[in-house]
Write an enzyme that holds these catalytic residues in place. Sequence first.
Site, PDB file in Angstrom:
ATOM      1  CD  GLU A 126       3.165   2.530  -6.498  1.00  0.00           C
ATOM      2  OE1 GLU A 126       4.118   2.591  -7.385  1.00  0.00           O
ATOM      3  OE2 GLU A 126       2.811   1.517  -5.938  1.00  0.00           O
ATOM      4  CB  CYS A 161       6.990  -2.620  -9.943  1.00  0.00           C
ATOM      5  SG  CYS A 161       7.117  -2.418 -11.734  1.00  0.00           S
ATOM      6  CG  HIS A 183       3.489   0.589 -10.251  1.00  0.00           C
ATOM      7  ND1 HIS A 183       4.289   0.984  -9.421  1.00  0.00           N
ATOM      8  CD2 HIS A 183       3.940   0.131 -11.323  1.00  0.00           C
ATOM      9  CE1 HIS A 183       5.465   0.651 -10.136  1.00  0.00           C
ATOM     10  NE2 HIS A 183       5.110   0.366 -11.360  1.00  0.00           N
TER      11      HIS A 183
END
Length: 215
Positions: free
Chosen positions: A199, A82, A197
Amino acid sequence: MAAKITIADYGVGNLLNVVRAFEHCGADVRVTEDPADVAVAERLIVPGVGAFADSINELRQRGFADAVLRYAESGKPMFGICVGMQMLFDASEEFGEHSGLGIFPGRVVAVPSTTVEGLPQRIPHIGWSHLVSPEHGHDWQGTLLQSFESNRPAVYFVHSFAAQPLNESDRLADCLYGGRRICAAVRRNNIVATQFHPERSGEIGLTMIRNFLSL
C-alpha cells in the site's frame, strides 16, 4: 463485480493506507473489529505495524487469532502485511521470545546490523529495495507477483525484524540488504504475506494488490 475483502482491525496500527489502496484498486472493503466476520470473509487481510508482541497479544485478546487460524484452513485467499506476515510464523525474538500463529514454520529474527563485508548498516531497514527470486527459485505465476517475472520490482520496507522460513519452498521472494538475503514474501496454497508494504509501494504495490484481488 468488485472483489470483497475484509480487513481485520485488532487495534494495532493505522489501517487508512491499506483501506485506500484496496479501494483504489476497486475492492469492496469491510474493516471489522468482530472476529466473527472473519469466517464469512471472501478475502482476508491481516495488516500490522509496530512490535510483534503488541500485535500478537492484541490479536489473541480480541479473539482474532483463532479466527485467522480457522480462515487459513478454509482455502480462501488471505494476505498478511508486515507484522501481519511475521505473526503467521512460529515465534519472534523481538524484545524477548513470543509465540506466533504457527501457520508457517520458522522464526522472526533481527535484521543484521552489518553488511556481508562487516560494515555497519542502518536498522531499521527503511526504504525501497528490489525483490529477487529466492535462491531455490520460484514461479511467480498465479501469485500477486505474477506481473514481475522479468524484472526486479522495488517495494517499500520499514522493519527491524524479518521472518526466516524453515521451509525454503514457502519463500516467494527475497530482497537484498547489505548483501544479505531477507525474506520479503511467503506463499503457501491460499495464503500470501509480504514483509514490505504494498500500500506504500506506488503503482507496483497497487499492481500486486490487483493481482491478489484476481486470485
